[in-house]
Design a protein around this motif. Structure first.
Motif, PDB file in Angstrom:
ATOM      1  N   UNK A  21       0.845  -1.202   0.000  1.00 19.78           N
ATOM      2  CA  UNK A  21       0.000   0.000   0.000  1.00 19.78           C
ATOM      3  C   UNK A  21       0.879   1.249   0.000  1.00 19.78           C
ATOM      4  N   UNK A  22       1.907   1.267   0.838  1.00 15.50           N
ATOM      5  CA  UNK A  22       2.829   2.411   0.882  1.00 15.50           C
ATOM      6  C   UNK A  22       3.531   2.563  -0.462  1.00 15.50           C
ATOM      7  N   UNK A  23       3.953   1.450  -1.052  1.00 19.97           N
ATOM      8  CA  UNK A  23       4.601   1.505  -2.360  1.00 19.97           C
ATOM      9  C   UNK A  23       3.682   2.056  -3.435  1.00 19.97           C
ATOM     10  N   UNK A  24       2.431   1.634  -3.446  1.00 16.65           N
ATOM     11  CA  UNK A  24       1.472   2.145  -4.431  1.00 16.65           C
ATOM     12  C   UNK A  24       1.199   3.628  -4.250  1.00 16.65           C
ATOM     13  N   UNK A  25       1.072   4.066  -3.005  1.00 19.34           N
ATOM     14  CA  UNK A  25       0.860   5.491  -2.749  1.00 19.34           C
ATOM     15  C   UNK A  25       2.087   6.312  -3.143  1.00 19.34           C
ATOM     16  N   UNK A  26       3.268   5.775  -2.927  1.00 18.17           N
ATOM     17  CA  UNK A  26       4.502   6.465  -3.325  1.00 18.17           C
ATOM     18  C   UNK A  26       4.563   6.625  -4.840  1.00 18.17           C
ATOM     19  N   UNK A  27       4.179   5.613  -5.565  1.00 16.05           N
ATOM     20  CA  UNK A  27       4.138   5.713  -7.025  1.00 16.05           C
ATOM     21  C   UNK A  27       3.163   6.797  -7.477  1.00 16.05           C
ATOM     22  N   UNK A  28       2.027   6.869  -6.813  1.00 17.73           N
ATOM     23  CA  UNK A  28       1.043   7.899  -7.146  1.00 17.73           C
ATOM     24  C   UNK A  28       1.624   9.290  -6.897  1.00 17.73           C
ATOM     25  N   UNK A  29       2.336   9.460  -5.801  1.00 17.55           N
ATOM     26  CA  UNK A  29       2.952  10.755  -5.492  1.00 17.55           C
ATOM     27  C   UNK A  29       3.992  11.121  -6.544  1.00 17.55           C
ATOM     28  N   UNK A  30       4.832  10.155  -6.952  1.00 19.21           N
ATOM     29  CA  UNK A  30       5.840  10.414  -7.988  1.00 19.21           C
ATOM     30  C   UNK A  30       5.163  10.838  -9.285  1.00 19.21           C
ATOM     31  N   UNK A  31       4.116  10.145  -9.662  1.00 16.88           N
ATOM     32  CA  UNK A  31       3.385  10.474 -10.890  1.00 16.88           C
ATOM     33  C   UNK A  31       2.783  11.882 -10.811  1.00 16.88           C
ATOM     34  N   UNK A  32       2.138  12.196  -9.685  1.00  9.13           N
ATOM     35  CA  UNK A  32       1.514  13.507  -9.535  1.00  9.13           C
ATOM     36  C   UNK A  32       2.548  14.634  -9.487  1.00  9.13           C
ATOM     37  N   UNK A  33       3.699  14.388  -8.882  1.00  6.23           N
ATOM     38  CA  UNK A  33       4.778  15.386  -8.878  1.00  6.23           C
ATOM     39  C   UNK A  33       5.256  15.665 -10.296  1.00  6.23           C
ATOM     40  N   UNK A  34       5.371  14.604 -11.085  1.00  5.74           N
ATOM     41  CA  UNK A  34       5.770  14.776 -12.481  1.00  5.74           C
ATOM     42  C   UNK A  34       4.761  15.592 -13.254  1.00  5.74           C
ATOM     43  N   UNK A  40      10.466  18.213 -19.006  1.00  2.00           N
ATOM     44  CA  UNK A  40      11.368  17.061 -18.961  1.00  2.00           C
ATOM     45  C   UNK A  40      11.202  16.268 -17.666  1.00  2.00           C
ATOM     46  N   UNK A  41      10.981  16.970 -16.571  1.00  2.00           N
ATOM     47  CA  UNK A  41      10.791  16.287 -15.278  1.00  2.00           C
ATOM     48  C   UNK A  41       9.536  15.426 -15.324  1.00  2.00           C
ATOM     49  N   UNK A  42       8.499  15.927 -15.988  1.00  2.00           N
ATOM     50  CA  UNK A  42       7.272  15.136 -16.112  1.00  2.00           C
ATOM     51  C   UNK A  42       7.551  13.844 -16.865  1.00  2.00           C
ATOM     52  N   UNK A  43       8.314  13.931 -17.951  1.00  2.00           N
ATOM     53  CA  UNK A  43       8.645  12.742 -18.738  1.00  2.00           C
ATOM     54  C   UNK A  43       9.476  11.761 -17.905  1.00  2.00           C
ATOM     55  N   UNK A  44      10.511  12.286 -17.227  1.00  2.00           N
ATOM     56  CA  UNK A  44      11.380  11.436 -16.414  1.00  2.00           C
ATOM     57  C   UNK A  44      10.600  10.760 -15.286  1.00  2.00           C
ATOM     58  N   UNK A  47       8.270   8.040 -16.571  1.00  2.00           N
ATOM     59  CA  UNK A  47       8.950   6.764 -16.817  1.00  2.00           C
ATOM     60  C   UNK A  47       9.271   6.042 -15.502  1.00  2.00           C
ATOM     61  N   UNK A  48       9.726   6.803 -14.518  1.00  2.00           N
ATOM     62  CA  UNK A  48      10.012   6.201 -13.209  1.00  2.00           C
ATOM     63  C   UNK A  48       8.736   5.574 -12.638  1.00  2.00           C
ATOM     64  N   UNK A  49       7.622   6.299 -12.739  1.00  2.00           N
ATOM     65  CA  UNK A  49       6.347   5.790 -12.226  1.00  2.00           C
ATOM     66  C   UNK A  49       5.885   4.565 -13.023  1.00  2.00           C
ATOM     67  N   UNK A  50       6.093   4.548 -14.333  1.00  2.00           N
ATOM     68  CA  UNK A  50       5.673   3.412 -15.164  1.00  2.00           C
ATOM     69  C   UNK A  50       6.474   2.155 -14.815  1.00  2.00           C
ATOM     70  N   UNK A  51       7.797   2.301 -14.712  1.00  2.00           N
ATOM     71  CA  UNK A  51       8.628   1.153 -14.341  1.00  2.00           C
ATOM     72  C   UNK A  51       8.272   0.698 -12.926  1.00  2.00           C
ATOM     73  N   UNK A  52       8.100   1.661 -12.027  1.00  2.00           N
ATOM     74  CA  UNK A  52       7.718   1.335 -10.654  1.00  2.00           C
ATOM     75  C   UNK A  52       6.381   0.615 -10.599  1.00  2.00           C
ATOM     76  N   UNK A  53       5.446   1.012 -11.458  1.00  2.00           N
ATOM     77  CA  UNK A  53       4.127   0.375 -11.490  1.00  2.00           C
ATOM     78  C   UNK A  53       4.239  -1.089 -11.911  1.00  2.00           C
ATOM     79  N   UNK A  54       5.063  -1.371 -12.899  1.00  2.00           N
ATOM     80  CA  UNK A  54       5.250  -2.753 -13.345  1.00  2.00           C
ATOM     81  C   UNK A  54       5.846  -3.592 -12.200  1.00  2.00           C
TER      82      UNK A  54
END
Length: 182
Positions: A21-34, A40-44, A47-54
């Protein structure tokens, strides 16, 4: 096992998944920050959020299978615990070998209703520790109640065997002659 009566059965408490649950919420935060940063930060960060999601999805499937294959049970004869999908582990403690049952709950565990149950047994392995057990205080009570029921049944069986032995001794003609000669 055949001939045993199931008294309590459970899978680990849902708190088992707190890291996911913490990991999923962290991914959401990374995506929303992007999304908020843009460019460029949004793109980077995208990608971090996409790899993290997998990775998160693979981990979630693995942990779900682990959770589903982990079982804690109390029968009228033993306490049993099995876990694992690829590599299986199991512990079986006969009730007549249980010396003590302890439980532990921190503040968060008390709020969520889970905890750790430690069973001290007369054996080579010593203490057996079981984590993420739902309502550990009632599990402790169930184990002690089953130990009492088992001890009462053994005492009644021993008393019946003693009574049968006394009846056999009294009904044996050879024992009557011995008592007359003495």
């Amino acid at each position: 096992m055949p001939g045993e009566k199931m008294v309590l059965f459970s899978y680990p408490h849902w708190w088992y998944f707190w890291k996911e649950v913490v990991g999923g919420l962290s991914l959401l935060v990374v995506y929303l920050l992007g999304r908020w940063a843009g460019g460029t930060i949004e793109t980077l960060l995208g990608w971090v959020a996409a790899v993290g999601l997998v990775i998160w999805i693979i981990d979630m499937i693995y942990e779900l299978v682990q959770w589903r294959t982990t079982k804690f049970a109390v029968t009228d004869q033993r306490v049993a615990y099995t876990s694992g999908f690829i590599r299986r582990n199991g512990v079986s403690i006969p009730l007549n070998r249980v010396n003590n049952v302890n439980f532990e709950q921190g503040f968060i565990a008390r709020l969520t209703g889970n905890g750790i149950v430690t069973i001290e047994s007369a054996g080579e392995t010593g203490d057996s520790v079981f984590e993420n057990i739902p309502d550990p205080s009632s599990v402790r009570s169930v184990i002690f109640r089953q130990m009492d029921v088992r001890e009462d049944a053994e005492a009644q069986r021993d008393a019946a065997a003693l009574a049968d032995a006394i009846r056999d001794e009294r009904g044996d003609p050879a024992s009557d002659r011995r008592s007359v000669q003495e």
